[in-house]
Scaffold this motif. Structure first.
Motif, PDB file in Angstrom:
ATOM      1  N   VAL A 180       0.809  -1.220   0.000  1.00 34.83           N
ATOM      2  CA  VAL A 180       0.000   0.000   0.000  1.00 34.83           C
ATOM      3  C   VAL A 180       0.845   1.272   0.000  1.00 34.83           C
ATOM      4  O   VAL A 180       0.544   2.222  -0.730  1.00 34.83           O
ATOM      5  CB  VAL A 180      -0.945   0.006   1.230  1.00 34.83           C
ATOM      6  CG1 VAL A 180      -1.725   1.312   1.303  1.00 34.83           C
ATOM      7  CG2 VAL A 180      -1.886  -1.186   1.185  1.00 34.83           C
ATOM      8  N   LEU A 181       1.914   1.278   0.810  1.00 37.93           N
ATOM      9  CA  LEU A 181       2.655   2.523   1.050  1.00 37.93           C
ATOM     10  C   LEU A 181       4.054   2.552   0.439  1.00 37.93           C
ATOM     11  O   LEU A 181       4.704   3.590   0.463  1.00 37.93           O
ATOM     12  CB  LEU A 181       2.765   2.772   2.566  1.00 37.93           C
ATOM     13  CG  LEU A 181       1.429   2.858   3.318  1.00 37.93           C
ATOM     14  CD1 LEU A 181       1.685   2.911   4.821  1.00 37.93           C
ATOM     15  CD2 LEU A 181       0.640   4.076   2.862  1.00 37.93           C
ATOM     16  N   GLY A 182       4.499   1.429  -0.088  1.00 34.22           N
ATOM     17  CA  GLY A 182       5.820   1.403  -0.716  1.00 34.22           C
ATOM     18  C   GLY A 182       6.879   0.737   0.142  1.00 34.22           C
ATOM     19  O   GLY A 182       6.677   0.452   1.316  1.00 34.22           O
ATOM     20  N   LYS A 183       8.041   0.519  -0.472  1.00 37.12           N
ATOM     21  CA  LYS A 183       9.098  -0.253   0.190  1.00 37.12           C
ATOM     22  C   LYS A 183       9.666   0.444   1.423  1.00 37.12           C
ATOM     23  O   LYS A 183      10.007  -0.206   2.404  1.00 37.12           O
ATOM     24  CB  LYS A 183      10.230  -0.535  -0.812  1.00 37.12           C
ATOM     25  CG  LYS A 183       9.831  -1.467  -1.952  1.00 37.12           C
ATOM     26  CD  LYS A 183      11.022  -1.928  -2.748  1.00 37.12           C
ATOM     27  CE  LYS A 183      11.673  -0.802  -3.547  1.00 37.12           C
ATOM     28  NZ  LYS A 183      10.804  -0.315  -4.617  1.00 37.12           N
ATOM     29  N   LYS A 184       9.797   1.758   1.390  1.00 35.51           N
ATOM     30  CA  LYS A 184      10.384   2.469   2.531  1.00 35.51           C
ATOM     31  C   LYS A 184       9.510   2.333   3.775  1.00 35.51           C
ATOM     32  O   LYS A 184      10.015   2.065   4.872  1.00 35.51           O
ATOM     33  CB  LYS A 184      10.590   3.937   2.186  1.00 35.51           C
ATOM     34  CG  LYS A 184      11.673   4.177   1.147  1.00 35.51           C
ATOM     35  CD  LYS A 184      11.840   5.653   0.846  1.00 35.51           C
ATOM     36  CE  LYS A 184      12.910   5.881  -0.220  1.00 35.51           C
ATOM     37  NZ  LYS A 184      13.051   7.324  -0.553  1.00 35.51           N
ATOM     38  N   MET A 185       8.213   2.507   3.604  1.00 31.40           N
ATOM     39  CA  MET A 185       7.311   2.375   4.749  1.00 31.40           C
ATOM     40  C   MET A 185       7.217   0.922   5.184  1.00 31.40           C
ATOM     41  O   MET A 185       7.132   0.628   6.381  1.00 31.40           O
ATOM     42  CB  MET A 185       5.928   2.921   4.399  1.00 31.40           C
ATOM     43  CG  MET A 185       5.045   3.157   5.615  1.00 31.40           C
ATOM     44  SD  MET A 185       5.678   4.453   6.715  1.00 31.40           S
ATOM     45  CE  MET A 185       5.314   5.919   5.721  1.00 31.40           C
ATOM     46  N   GLY A 186       7.265   0.018   4.216  1.00 31.52           N
ATOM     47  CA  GLY A 186       7.263  -1.401   4.548  1.00 31.52           C
ATOM     48  C   GLY A 186       8.484  -1.776   5.368  1.00 31.52           C
ATOM     49  O   GLY A 186       8.402  -2.552   6.317  1.00 31.52           O
ATOM     50  N   ALA A 187       9.643  -1.199   5.012  1.00 30.67           N
ATOM     51  CA  ALA A 187      10.880  -1.464   5.751  1.00 30.67           C
ATOM     52  C   ALA A 187      10.793  -0.918   7.173  1.00 30.67           C
ATOM     53  O   ALA A 187      11.295  -1.538   8.117  1.00 30.67           O
ATOM     54  CB  ALA A 187      12.065  -0.854   5.012  1.00 30.67           C
ATOM     55  N   LEU A 188      10.163   0.238   7.336  1.00 30.15           N
ATOM     56  CA  LEU A 188       9.998   0.822   8.664  1.00 30.15           C
ATOM     57  C   LEU A 188       9.142  -0.076   9.551  1.00 30.15           C
ATOM     58  O   LEU A 188       9.501  -0.358  10.704  1.00 30.15           O
ATOM     59  CB  LEU A 188       9.359   2.204   8.558  1.00 30.15           C
ATOM     60  CG  LEU A 188       8.975   2.877   9.900  1.00 30.15           C
ATOM     61  CD1 LEU A 188      10.224   3.142  10.734  1.00 30.15           C
ATOM     62  CD2 LEU A 188       8.206   4.173   9.647  1.00 30.15           C
ATOM     63  N   VAL A 189       8.029  -0.530   9.008  1.00 30.57           N
ATOM     64  CA  VAL A 189       7.137  -1.411   9.769  1.00 30.57           C
ATOM     65  C   VAL A 189       7.858  -2.710  10.122  1.00 30.57           C
ATOM     66  O   VAL A 189       7.778  -3.196  11.251  1.00 30.57           O
ATOM     67  CB  VAL A 189       5.848  -1.703   8.976  1.00 30.57           C
ATOM     68  CG1 VAL A 189       4.995  -2.749   9.706  1.00 30.57           C
ATOM     69  CG2 VAL A 189       5.047  -0.417   8.774  1.00 30.57           C
ATOM     70  N   ALA A 190       8.591  -3.258   9.148  1.00 27.76           N
ATOM     71  CA  ALA A 190       9.335  -4.498   9.388  1.00 27.76           C
ATOM     72  C   ALA A 190      10.370  -4.314  10.480  1.00 27.76           C
ATOM     73  O   ALA A 190      10.524  -5.170  11.368  1.00 27.76           O
ATOM     74  CB  ALA A 190      10.005  -4.972   8.099  1.00 27.76           C
ATOM     75  N   ALA A 191      11.096  -3.191  10.453  1.00 30.60           N
ATOM     76  CA  ALA A 191      12.138  -2.926  11.460  1.00 30.60           C
ATOM     77  C   ALA A 191      11.542  -2.860  12.861  1.00 30.60           C
ATOM     78  O   ALA A 191      12.109  -3.413  13.822  1.00 30.60           O
ATOM     79  CB  ALA A 191      12.864  -1.625  11.125  1.00 30.60           C
ATOM     80  N   ILE A 192      10.407  -2.197  12.999  1.00 29.44           N
ATOM     81  CA  ILE A 192       9.756  -2.089  14.311  1.00 29.44           C
ATOM     82  C   ILE A 192       9.284  -3.454  14.796  1.00 29.44           C
ATOM     83  O   ILE A 192       9.499  -3.834  15.956  1.00 29.44           O
ATOM     84  CB  ILE A 192       8.570  -1.108  14.238  1.00 29.44           C
ATOM     85  CG1 ILE A 192       9.087   0.316  13.981  1.00 29.44           C
ATOM     86  CG2 ILE A 192       7.747  -1.158  15.533  1.00 29.44           C
ATOM     87  CD1 ILE A 192       7.998   1.318  13.685  1.00 29.44           C
ATOM     88  N   ASP A 193       8.675  -4.229  13.899  1.00 31.00           N
ATOM     89  CA  ASP A 193       8.126  -5.522  14.293  1.00 31.00           C
ATOM     90  C   ASP A 193       9.221  -6.563  14.540  1.00 31.00           C
ATOM     91  O   ASP A 193       9.080  -7.425  15.415  1.00 31.00           O
ATOM     92  CB  ASP A 193       7.135  -6.012  13.236  1.00 31.00           C
ATOM     93  CG  ASP A 193       5.866  -5.160  13.200  1.00 31.00           C
ATOM     94  OD1 ASP A 193       5.627  -4.432  14.178  1.00 31.00           O
ATOM     95  OD2 ASP A 193       5.133  -5.215  12.199  1.00 31.00           O
ATOM     96  N   ILE A 194      10.310  -6.496  13.784  1.00 31.66           N
ATOM     97  CA  ILE A 194      11.463  -7.359  14.063  1.00 31.66           C
ATOM     98  C   ILE A 194      12.069  -6.970  15.404  1.00 31.66           C
ATOM     99  O   ILE A 194      12.413  -7.828  16.227  1.00 31.66           O
ATOM    100  CB  ILE A 194      12.526  -7.241  12.946  1.00 31.66           C
ATOM    101  CG1 ILE A 194      12.019  -7.903  11.661  1.00 31.66           C
ATOM    102  CG2 ILE A 194      13.849  -7.897  13.380  1.00 31.66           C
ATOM    103  CD1 ILE A 194      12.911  -7.675  10.459  1.00 31.66           C
ATOM    104  N   GLY A 195      12.179  -5.665  15.621  1.00 29.06           N
ATOM    105  CA  GLY A 195      12.785  -5.163  16.853  1.00 29.06           C
ATOM    106  C   GLY A 195      12.063  -5.614  18.098  1.00 29.06           C
ATOM    107  O   GLY A 195      12.695  -5.968  19.101  1.00 29.06           O
TER     108      GLY A 195
END
Length: 211
Positions: A48-63
């Protein structure tokens, strides 16, 4: 011991409820539960929001998966628990944080699917096995062109870790998480059967211009 287990469960669940998708919504104004494939996870954020926002969400959830494991390991070692007990507590908090991500109370118990969070759990539980699981996840996902197939490799890696651990509870926990993953991805398997599941290559081509 029972008090520790209850405390670990509650802490893991609470950490799991801290969603990267909520941060993405505050930044973008887009509710991921209401658009795309209507899932509060990194994959839908990417769609929905693109790779950059997807990476941000992934980083938070991995963290959050990593933090949950690290905290329990630290305090359990400080308490002087034997290694087999520490390992059991790590599996318990891993399951709790994934459950919190998948069933957060503030989303009416309908959150994400746990992929990024289980990556964080695996990497912190055993970084070598976690890295192997992540590479297997990437290779299988890219080879099949379906993210969901790669996701299952992460849980198989966790089961492999449990098989090398004393006692049957870690294996039971890992197998239960695998079952949860299958259940949470049933809609993906249905879309694959119908030929409507989004392919990885299509997602990245679509978002190349967006980013």
């Amino acid at each position: 011991m029972e008090v520790w287990i209850v405390g670990v469960l509650l802490m893991g669940y609470a950490i799991g409820c801290l969603h990267g998708s909520v941060i993405a919504q505050k930044i973008s104004g887009v509710d991921l539960k209401e658009t795309g494939v209507k899932n509060a996870g990194a994959s839908n954020a990417t769609i929905v929001l693109g790779k950059k926002m997807g990476a941000l969400v992934a980083a938070i959830d991995i963290g959050k998966g990593a933090v949950a494991i690290w905290l329990v390991r630290y305090f359990a070692h400080q308490a002087g628990w034997p290694e087999d007990t520490v390992t059991l507590l790590l599996f318990i908090v891993g399951a709790a944080v994934v459950t919190g991500h998948n069933f957060p109370f503030h989303m009416h118990f309908n959150g994400g699917k746990g992929t990024a969070t289980i990556i964080g759990v695996l990497l912190t539980l055993d970084w070598r096995l976690g890295l192997a699981g992540f590479l297997l996840f990437v290779i299988v996902a890219l080879t099949t062109d379906f993210l969901v197939v790669g996701v299952l490799m992460l849980y198989i890696t966790l089961i492999a870790k449990a098989l090398w651990t004393e006692g049957y509870w870690p294996l039971f926990i890992a197998a239960s998480l695998f079952g949860m993953a299958i259940w949470k991805h049933l809609e993906n398997f249905s879309r694959m059967k119908a030929g409507t599941e989004k392919r990885i290559s299509t997602i990245f081509k679509k978002n190349a211009k967006k980013d």
